[in-house]
Write a protein that holds these residues in place. Structure first.
Motif, short mmCIF file in Angstrom:
data_model
loop_
_atom_site.label_atom_id
_atom_site.label_comp_id
_atom_site.label_asym_id
_atom_site.label_seq_id
_atom_site.Cartn_x
_atom_site.Cartn_y
_atom_site.Cartn_z
N ALA A 79 0.83 -1.20 0.00
CA ALA A 79 0.00 0.00 0.00
C ALA A 79 0.87 1.25 0.00
O ALA A 79 0.57 2.23 -0.71
CB ALA A 79 -0.93 -0.01 1.21
N ILE A 80 1.95 1.25 0.79
CA ILE A 80 2.86 2.40 0.82
C ILE A 80 3.49 2.60 -0.55
O ILE A 80 3.59 3.74 -1.04
CB ILE A 80 3.93 2.21 1.91
CG1 ILE A 80 3.29 2.37 3.29
CG2 ILE A 80 5.08 3.19 1.74
CD1 ILE A 80 4.20 2.01 4.44
N GLU A 81 3.93 1.51 -1.18
CA GLU A 81 4.55 1.62 -2.50
C GLU A 81 3.56 2.18 -3.52
O GLU A 81 3.89 3.09 -4.30
CB GLU A 81 5.06 0.26 -2.96
CG GLU A 81 6.28 -0.22 -2.20
CD GLU A 81 6.70 -1.62 -2.58
OE1 GLU A 81 5.97 -2.31 -3.34
OE2 GLU A 81 7.75 -2.06 -2.10
N GLU A 82 2.35 1.68 -3.51
CA GLU A 82 1.34 2.13 -4.47
C GLU A 82 0.98 3.59 -4.24
O GLU A 82 0.93 4.39 -5.19
CB GLU A 82 0.09 1.26 -4.36
CG GLU A 82 -1.00 1.63 -5.34
CD GLU A 82 -2.23 0.76 -5.19
OE1 GLU A 82 -3.32 1.26 -5.50
OE2 GLU A 82 -2.10 -0.40 -4.77
N GLN A 83 0.73 3.98 -2.99
CA GLN A 83 0.38 5.37 -2.69
C GLN A 83 1.52 6.32 -3.01
O GLN A 83 1.31 7.42 -3.51
CB GLN A 83 -0.01 5.51 -1.23
CG GLN A 83 -1.38 5.01 -0.90
CD GLN A 83 -1.77 5.35 0.54
OE1 GLN A 83 -1.18 6.22 1.17
NE2 GLN A 83 -2.75 4.64 1.05
N GLY A 84 2.75 5.89 -2.70
CA GLY A 84 3.92 6.73 -2.97
C GLY A 84 4.11 7.00 -4.46
O GLY A 84 4.38 8.13 -4.87
N ARG A 85 3.96 5.96 -5.27
CA ARG A 85 4.09 6.13 -6.72
C ARG A 85 2.94 6.99 -7.26
O ARG A 85 3.14 7.85 -8.11
CB ARG A 85 4.11 4.78 -7.42
CG ARG A 85 5.43 4.04 -7.27
CD ARG A 85 5.43 2.71 -8.01
NE ARG A 85 5.06 2.82 -9.41
CZ ARG A 85 5.89 3.12 -10.40
NH1 ARG A 85 7.16 3.36 -10.13
NH2 ARG A 85 5.48 3.18 -11.64
N THR A 86 1.75 6.79 -6.75
CA THR A 86 0.58 7.54 -7.23
C THR A 86 0.71 9.02 -6.91
O THR A 86 0.50 9.87 -7.78
CB THR A 86 -0.71 6.97 -6.61
OG1 THR A 86 -0.84 5.61 -7.00
CG2 THR A 86 -1.93 7.75 -7.07
N VAL A 87 1.04 9.36 -5.66
CA VAL A 87 1.13 10.77 -5.29
C VAL A 87 2.29 11.45 -6.02
O VAL A 87 2.18 12.61 -6.43
CB VAL A 87 1.22 10.95 -3.76
CG1 VAL A 87 2.58 10.59 -3.22
CG2 VAL A 87 0.87 12.37 -3.36
N SER B 154 3.43 10.60 -9.04
CA SER B 154 2.97 10.76 -10.42
C SER B 154 1.99 11.92 -10.54
O SER B 154 2.08 12.72 -11.48
CB SER B 154 2.29 9.48 -10.92
OG SER B 154 3.23 8.45 -11.06
N ASP B 155 1.06 12.03 -9.61
CA ASP B 155 0.09 13.12 -9.64
C ASP B 155 0.79 14.47 -9.51
O ASP B 155 0.43 15.44 -10.20
CB ASP B 155 -0.94 12.96 -8.52
CG ASP B 155 -1.87 11.78 -8.73
OD1 ASP B 155 -1.89 11.20 -9.84
OD2 ASP B 155 -2.58 11.41 -7.77
N TYR B 156 1.79 14.54 -8.64
CA TYR B 156 2.54 15.78 -8.43
C TYR B 156 3.25 16.20 -9.71
O TYR B 156 3.14 17.34 -10.15
CB TYR B 156 3.53 15.58 -7.28
CG TYR B 156 4.40 16.76 -6.98
CD1 TYR B 156 3.90 17.85 -6.28
CD2 TYR B 156 5.73 16.79 -7.37
CE1 TYR B 156 4.70 18.95 -6.00
CE2 TYR B 156 6.54 17.88 -7.09
CZ TYR B 156 6.02 18.96 -6.39
OH TYR B 156 6.81 20.04 -6.12
N LEU C 223 2.69 19.38 -12.38
CA LEU C 223 3.76 20.31 -12.75
C LEU C 223 3.95 20.34 -14.27
O LEU C 223 4.12 21.41 -14.85
CB LEU C 223 5.07 19.90 -12.07
CG LEU C 223 5.18 20.14 -10.56
CD1 LEU C 223 6.50 19.61 -10.04
CD2 LEU C 223 5.00 21.61 -10.22
N ALA C 224 3.94 19.18 -14.91
CA ALA C 224 4.14 19.12 -16.36
C ALA C 224 2.99 19.80 -17.10
O ALA C 224 3.21 20.42 -18.15
CB ALA C 224 4.26 17.67 -16.81
N ASP C 225 1.78 19.72 -16.56
CA ASP C 225 0.61 20.35 -17.19
C ASP C 225 0.48 21.83 -16.83
O ASP C 225 -0.44 22.49 -17.30
CB ASP C 225 -0.67 19.61 -16.80
CG ASP C 225 -0.73 18.20 -17.35
OD1 ASP C 225 0.06 17.90 -18.29
OD2 ASP C 225 -1.54 17.40 -16.85
N GLY C 226 1.35 22.35 -15.97
CA GLY C 226 1.28 23.74 -15.57
C GLY C 226 0.18 24.02 -14.56
O GLY C 226 -0.20 25.17 -14.34
#
Length: 157
Positions: free
Chosen positions: A58-66, A68-70, A74-77
């Motif tokens: 769960a930690i691995e999945e949440q860490g990758r998701t947050v 990626s979202d961050y 940033l990439a989308d401005g």
């Protein structure tokens, strides 16, 4: 206290304990108890191991998701959405307006690739390609929200 009558047909005042099969019943009872103990402890141990494994996943999945979202924000401005991914400590260090100004002034992120979460240090490596062709490896520092338990971005090195 009267004495029992003597002779045939006299009944003793209490029944005598059985003598045959006593040892086998004792060992059978002890074996059944030991088996029940092993099953209970073994099941509990398996449950603890299962909880640990699912917690790490769960930690691995949440860490990758947050992460990626961050970086997607940033990439989308969409710097406000990126700011929403930050932990309370990071938000105390920098206001939303300061963050948006700083993020807009930095080189634009063209693409990114999120690596695996290091569950011991709660960090995630991210390979970033910037506008103009520059590349760098950034390290996202994660933290856990004390109220919701969700993972959040607490900094980028």
């Amino acid at each position: 206290m009267p004495t029992p009558p003597t002779g045939p047909g006299a009944a003793p005042p209490f029944a005598a304990p059985p003598t045959e099969g006593r040892r086998s019943r004792l060992w059978l009872g002890l074996g059944a108890g030991a088996l029940a103990l092993v099953l209970c402890c073994g099941g509990g141990g398996a449950a603890v191991v299962g909880l640990l494994v699912s917690g790490v996943q769960a930690i691995e999945e949440q860490g990758r998701t947050v992460s990626s979202d961050y970086y997607r924000a940033l990439a989308d401005g969409e710097y406000g959405q990126a700011y929403d991914q930050l932990c309370e400590d990071a938000k105390r260090r920098e206001s939303r307006q300061e963050f948006e100004r700083r993020a807009a002034a930095e080189p634009q992120i063209v693409s990114y690739r999120v690596g695996s979460v290091d569950t011991t240090t709660l960090t995630v490596p991210v390979d970033v390609t910037l506008a103009g062709g520059g590349q760098e490896r950034q390290q996202v520092v994660l933290g856990q929200d004390q109220q919701t338990g969700a993972m959040e971005v607490c900094g980028v090195n």
